[in-house]
Design a protein around this motif. Structure first.
Motif, PDB file in Angstrom:
ATOM      1  N   LEU A  17       2.393   1.401   4.705  1.00  0.00           N
ATOM      2  CA  LEU A  17       1.983   1.953   3.416  1.00  0.00           C
ATOM      3  C   LEU A  17       2.403   1.088   2.227  1.00  0.00           C
ATOM      4  N   GLU A  18       2.919  -0.119   2.524  1.00  0.00           N
ATOM      5  CA  GLU A  18       3.117  -1.099   1.452  1.00  0.00           C
ATOM      6  C   GLU A  18       1.849  -1.899   1.208  1.00  0.00           C
ATOM      7  N   VAL A  19       0.966  -1.961   2.203  1.00  0.00           N
ATOM      8  CA  VAL A  19      -0.274  -2.718   2.062  1.00  0.00           C
ATOM      9  C   VAL A  19      -1.521  -1.864   2.289  1.00  0.00           C
ATOM     10  N   LEU A  20      -1.333  -0.609   2.679  1.00  0.00           N
ATOM     11  CA  LEU A  20      -2.456   0.291   2.931  1.00  0.00           C
ATOM     12  C   LEU A  20      -2.346   1.522   2.033  1.00  0.00           C
ATOM     13  N   PRO A  21      -3.477   2.049   1.550  1.00  0.00           N
ATOM     14  CA  PRO A  21      -3.435   3.244   0.703  1.00  0.00           C
ATOM     15  C   PRO A  21      -3.150   4.505   1.517  1.00  0.00           C
ATOM     16  N   ILE A  22      -2.660   5.514   0.852  1.00  0.00           N
ATOM     17  CA  ILE A  22      -2.309   6.779   1.508  1.00  0.00           C
ATOM     18  C   ILE A  22      -3.535   7.442   2.130  1.00  0.00           C
ATOM     19  N   SER A  23      -4.728   7.098   1.633  1.00  0.00           N
ATOM     20  CA  SER A  23      -5.951   7.691   2.173  1.00  0.00           C
ATOM     21  C   SER A  23      -6.119   7.373   3.654  1.00  0.00           C
ATOM     22  N   ILE A  24      -5.626   6.232   4.101  1.00  0.00           N
ATOM     23  CA  ILE A  24      -5.734   5.869   5.519  1.00  0.00           C
ATOM     24  C   ILE A  24      -4.853   6.785   6.367  1.00  0.00           C
ATOM     25  N   LYS A  25      -3.662   7.104   5.873  1.00  0.00           N
ATOM     26  CA  LYS A  25      -2.778   8.026   6.594  1.00  0.00           C
ATOM     27  C   LYS A  25      -3.445   9.391   6.737  1.00  0.00           C
ATOM     28  N   LYS A  26      -4.103   9.846   5.690  1.00  0.00           N
ATOM     29  CA  LYS A  26      -4.769  11.147   5.730  1.00  0.00           C
ATOM     30  C   LYS A  26      -5.884  11.167   6.766  1.00  0.00           C
ATOM     31  N   VAL A  27      -6.660  10.079   6.844  1.00  0.00           N
ATOM     32  CA  VAL A  27      -7.741  10.012   7.834  1.00  0.00           C
ATOM     33  C   VAL A  27      -7.179   9.969   9.248  1.00  0.00           C
ATOM     34  N   LEU A  28      -6.132   9.179   9.473  1.00  0.00           N
ATOM     35  CA  LEU A  28      -5.527   9.097  10.804  1.00  0.00           C
ATOM     36  C   LEU A  28      -5.009  10.453  11.267  1.00  0.00           C
ATOM     37  N   GLU A  29      -4.521  11.249  10.347  1.00  0.00           N
ATOM     38  CA  GLU A  29      -3.992  12.567  10.716  1.00  0.00           C
ATOM     39  C   GLU A  29      -5.102  13.553  11.052  1.00  0.00           C
ATOM     40  N   GLU A  30      -6.318  13.293  10.562  1.00  0.00           N
ATOM     41  CA  GLU A  30      -7.435  14.218  10.788  1.00  0.00           C
ATOM     42  C   GLU A  30      -8.303  13.831  11.977  1.00  0.00           C
ATOM     43  N   VAL A  31      -8.319  12.542  12.322  1.00  0.00           N
ATOM     44  CA  VAL A  31      -9.264  12.033  13.323  1.00  0.00           C
ATOM     45  C   VAL A  31      -8.562  11.800  14.667  1.00  0.00           C
ATOM     46  N   ASP A  32      -9.236  12.193  15.753  1.00  0.00           N
ATOM     47  CA  ASP A  32      -8.673  12.031  17.097  1.00  0.00           C
ATOM     48  C   ASP A  32      -9.453  11.045  17.965  1.00  0.00           C
ATOM     49  N   HIS A  33     -10.643  10.651  17.534  1.00  0.00           N
ATOM     50  CA  HIS A  33     -11.488   9.739  18.313  1.00  0.00           C
ATOM     51  C   HIS A  33     -11.591   8.396  17.596  1.00  0.00           C
ATOM     52  N   TYR A  34     -11.312   7.301  18.321  1.00  0.00           N
ATOM     53  CA  TYR A  34     -11.295   5.980  17.706  1.00  0.00           C
ATOM     54  C   TYR A  34     -12.002   4.948  18.579  1.00  0.00           C
ATOM     55  N   ILE A  35     -12.654   4.015  17.923  1.00  0.00           N
ATOM     56  CA  ILE A  35     -13.196   2.827  18.577  1.00  0.00           C
ATOM     57  C   ILE A  35     -12.314   1.678  18.107  1.00  0.00           C
ATOM     58  N   VAL A  36     -11.685   0.969  19.044  1.00  0.00           N
ATOM     59  CA  VAL A  36     -10.662  -0.013  18.694  1.00  0.00           C
ATOM     60  C   VAL A  36     -10.910  -1.323  19.455  1.00  0.00           C
ATOM     61  N   GLU A  37     -10.250  -2.387  19.007  1.00  0.00           N
ATOM     62  CA  GLU A  37     -10.323  -3.656  19.748  1.00  0.00           C
ATOM     63  C   GLU A  37      -9.482  -3.573  21.020  1.00  0.00           C
ATOM     64  N   ASN A  38      -8.236  -3.158  20.874  1.00  0.00           N
ATOM     65  CA  ASN A  38      -7.317  -3.057  22.013  1.00  0.00           C
ATOM     66  C   ASN A  38      -6.487  -1.788  21.877  1.00  0.00           C
ATOM     67  N   GLU A  39      -6.365  -1.052  22.983  1.00  0.00           N
ATOM     68  CA  GLU A  39      -5.775   0.282  22.921  1.00  0.00           C
ATOM     69  C   GLU A  39      -4.300   0.284  22.532  1.00  0.00           C
ATOM     70  N   LYS A  40      -3.476  -0.576  23.131  1.00  0.00           N
ATOM     71  CA  LYS A  40      -2.040  -0.534  22.860  1.00  0.00           C
ATOM     72  C   LYS A  40      -1.709  -0.822  21.395  1.00  0.00           C
TER      73      LYS A  40
END
Length: 242
Positions: free
Chosen positions: A25-48
């Protein structure tokens, strides 16, 4: 097709990641934290790495609640449309890059293309892009620039490409941006100092947003006298010939 009414699907959030091991949260806005807390399904490059990032930003998030789909060079293109099934069922999803912004020098662009075809609302979130941060810091033409991705590995082909980019830069007064595999950065800089015209401006921007950040614009001739270790450090190169 009517586009004034909102689509009856979940949203696809484009979630930027850190460029290194910053405190999120020094380089990312708080809005990203809010979305991560609401969303359970993700498409990612690498899982770990994706799981570690989500846990770092939102420690209270249940890892068991997460469903992750991987998209990388090993993913069969025919599988990608199925990754968006939760959106079509009304659940929002996140598209998460390993570093930087999804869809920019990133395999997520294909997911975004399919989302538009399926009329899934695409929501880009604010976050660090090494390409734009380097361009901002270069002192070069921010009105006209091109990102060229990776240059050829073959020595002769790379030389021709560098000369081509230099020529385009002069003809169009356009900054030319490119990247290299981190373990070949030192060789790339050495090639640039010998191939470019001595007065061509060259910006080297590495470890952007990190404590070891280094950004400097000099002429190719001046760079030939500068010693710097770029080995395995994520680096953006920008050239511009007046």
């Amino acid at each position: 097709m009517e586009y004034n009414s909102p689509p009856l699907t979940g949203k696809l959030y484009l979630i930027p990641n850190r460029l290194g091991d910053d405190i999120p949260l020094e380089v990312l806005p708080i809005s990203i934290k809010k979305v991560l807390e609401e969303v359970d399904h993700y498409i990612v490059e690498n899982e770990k790495p994706a799981r570690r990032f989500i846990k770092k930003v939102s420690p209270s998030k249940s890892q068991k609640s997460l469903t992750l789909y991987s998209i990388n060079k090993y993913t069969d293109a025919s599988e990608i449309p199925e990754f968006l099934a939760p959106c079509l069922q009304g659940q929002s999803m996140g598209l998460l890059s390993d570093a930087g912004c999804p869809g920019i020098a990133d395999p997520g662009a294909e997911v975004i293309k399919i989302a538009h075809q399926k009329r899934i609302q695409v929501v880009p979130l604010v976050g660090p892009s090494s390409i734009l941060l380097a361009m901002m810091s270069s002192g070069m033409n921010g009105q006209s620039f091109t990102f060229n991705g990776y240059l050829p590995i073959d020595k002769n082909e790379r030389k021709l490409k560098i000369k081509q980019l230099e020529r385009l830069s002069a003809e169009q007064q356009q900054a030319q941006i490119f990247i290299e595999t981190p373990y070949r950065n030192d060789k790339m800089l050495a090639d640039l100092t010998t191939i470019l015209h001595p007065n061509t401006s060259l910006c080297v921007a590495c470890d952007i947003t990190l404590n070891t950040e280094f950004i400097l614009t000099k002429t190719a001739k001046e760079w030939s006298k500068i010693k710097i270790d770029l080995h395995k450090r994520p680096t953006i190169f920008i050239l511009q010939k007046e």
